[in-house]
Design an enzyme around this catalytic site. Sequence first.
Site, PDB file in Angstrom:
ATOM      1  CG  HIS A  10     -18.843  11.877   4.848  1.00 35.45           C
ATOM      2  ND1 HIS A  10     -19.493  13.051   4.697  1.00 35.45           N
ATOM      3  CD2 HIS A  10     -17.502  12.111   5.084  1.00 35.45           C
ATOM      4  CE1 HIS A  10     -18.684  14.064   5.009  1.00 35.45           C
ATOM      5  NE2 HIS A  10     -17.389  13.608   5.238  1.00 35.45           N
ATOM      6  CB  SER A  41     -14.616  18.485   2.202  1.00 38.21           C
ATOM      7  OG  SER A  41     -13.966  18.763   3.529  1.00 38.21           O
ATOM      8  CG  LEU A  56      -5.794  13.433   5.524  1.00 40.44           C
ATOM      9  CD1 LEU A  56      -5.842  14.692   4.878  1.00 40.44           C
ATOM     10  CD2 LEU A  56      -6.070  12.097   4.552  1.00 40.44           C
ATOM     11  N   GLY A  83      -0.516   4.623   0.169  1.00 44.07           N
ATOM     12  CA  GLY A  83      -1.449   5.502   0.556  1.00 44.07           C
ATOM     13  C   GLY A  83      -0.694   6.580   1.740  1.00 44.07           C
ATOM     14  CG  LEU A  84      -1.742  10.243   3.225  1.00 48.46           C
ATOM     15  CD1 LEU A  84      -2.651  11.285   4.139  1.00 48.46           C
ATOM     16  CD2 LEU A  84      -0.500  10.995   2.911  1.00 48.46           C
ATOM     17  NE  ARG A  99     -16.405  13.063   8.773  1.00 47.79           N
ATOM     18  CZ  ARG A  99     -15.427  12.560   8.035  1.00 47.79           C
ATOM     19  NH1 ARG A  99     -14.887  11.418   7.951  1.00 47.79           N
ATOM     20  NH2 ARG A  99     -14.893  13.683   7.643  1.00 47.79           N
ATOM     21  N   GLY A 119       0.717  -1.209  -0.060  1.00 45.86           N
ATOM     22  CA  GLY A 119      -0.079  -0.064   0.162  1.00 45.86           C
ATOM     23  C   GLY A 119       0.781   1.330  -0.061  1.00 45.86           C
TER      24      GLY A 119
END
Length: 666
Positions: free
Chosen positions: A266, A284, A469, A42-43, A337, A40
């Site tokens: 979300h 967002s 993140l 991603g971040l 959320r 992976g």
Amino acid sequence: MKLDAKVPQGDLATKWKTYRGSMPLVAPNNKRRLDVIVVGTGLAGASAAATMGELGYNVKCFTFHDSPRRAHSIAAQGGINAAKNYQNDGDSVYRLFYDTVKGGDYRSREANVHRLAEASVEIIDQAVAQGVPFAREYGGLLANRSFGGVQVSRTFYARGQTGQQLLLGAYQSLSRQISNGNVKMYNRHEMLDLVKIDGKARGIIARNLLTGELERHAAHCVVLATGGYGNVFYLSTNAMGSNASAAWRVVKRGACFANPCYTQIHPTCIPQSGEYQSKLTLMSESLRNDGRVWVPKKKEDAAAIREGKKTGLDIAEGDRDYYLERRYPAFGNLVPRDVASRAAKIACDEGNGIVPTGKGVYLDFSSAIQRYGKSQAFSKGMTNADDKTIIALGTKVIEEKYGNLFEMYEKITGENPYVMPMKIYPAVHYTMGGLWVDYHLETNVPGLFSLGEANFSDHGANRLGASALMQGLADGYFVIPYTIGTFLSNEIRTPSFDPDAPEFKAAEADVRKRLQNFLDIKGTQSVESFHRRLGKIMWEYCGMARNAEGLKKGRQLIKELREEFYKDLFVPGTQDEFNPELEKAARVADFIELGELFAVDALERNESCGGHFREEYKTEDGEALRRDEEYAYVAAWEWQDVNSEPVLHKEELEFKDIELKTRSYK
């Protein structure tokens, strides 16, 4: 099996610092002898591979994308949390820790969350040093905005492109290590199995997606940073390629999967427009800073809007129900959320939805445009500015803050959100469940680690906005480079593993047989049709609200779907070539099994908490009703095969630094 979280002893506030000062170390000359596989980019994966390459480990990094920058982290829009207290509004590491545990409805491990809050302040400095173009105030200081579930401004952002900019920063670091020879990059490779030798993770079987060739890759340990499983619902905000196969393959090799029923819906997505839509688009959460959520008070007005006879502009201010502000006055439009999503569902179930399907509410920026416009006019000395001027000035401020998001919305819907209120509705977005890991981020399989959304560790039953993140970069830059040493310090005398070892050959044979099975079915139905049907079952019976009867029925329908899948699936081509349908077949087969475990977990948890809402367990005013005496634990499931019942292992959660109490945002 007894789960050991391996949380160090001592005071919570100093636990991580003490751990780092006393943990086993691997000397620089020994790091060069050790091989690490990272799956992976991603971040979490990119930052982990870059950092461990910098430390001197020999790193192999895998992505099924054509470039590491294509990882789904790029889609995160609104921001990243950090307890910097730049706004001087009362923020602190403890408050971020508290907000995260509370936001997760008291179903997360305290020690991991506090470590995350501590690391958050370092992440921003790291990203700024990399050149990430965070928004700045007039004087040059980094800007912050609020997100749901908190009462401070701690979210750093780069307009609506925060994930993209942070991923580019991590990608730069990764590219440097690739160019230095410390990381070997494998693009367009997908992990299809884990190889264990003497009970420890020692490598993977990967498929070259361009040629179909199966490859064996050995290492001293394996790190999975492969994202979440939201696409089990088919329609979600995830990229279509996002999948759970790497995580599910290691579950089949003995790893426990924790809390699969904790899935985040979300509240701020563009509503579904058609039956054959393949994904949903996220707007967002940062938009809830300035947007006000409402539906018409009168059902006849809502019906007229659904029928195209009226628009949101035709509804007078007094005839609008700003239901979040009404129900949750302390937090208003910035409730977490899960709370905002259920409130939208209630409003639409009562008949006040504003799109043809009845599943949509408004997110309106007219008040913010007026407010900013008047402020701008005043600062320019325009004491008698007319409405047109005020609107123009206010629109420019909104455009500077959210311009790319508004542009994206207009391209998708054909409506100008600066004039017409946005239409939104909740959609599957993030998965708080994932591979069970201990404090070291190691699974119950020795030598197998999991980072970011792929593990369960930080968010409990609901993730606060802008924390994904934060967790990905904390795990990759600041946690795993330390904690992986607790395992590798005992491996410095272990020679490199031979990919021709019997365990590797056996694992490759298993993968080859499994792929051929899909090709040999030669049925009549496409992979996509099965995935879409699975998603409908999941949304209907395991979606925003669940009940025991529905979960039992959903599980049975998934079993029937699986049986039909293995009888009537059609996959063209061969396995020794470029074959996207074969890729998809393997992923959907895993989703079907994971979907069943999801239903099992949701049925076993007889309470409501966070993103898991059981209709049988709610307060008089419709809020989630936890049952802490019985369910304050992590549910870690051992999955053996489709013919056996999953085995539940419990990690009891202790709350020593935060009082366990019912959440309230009122």
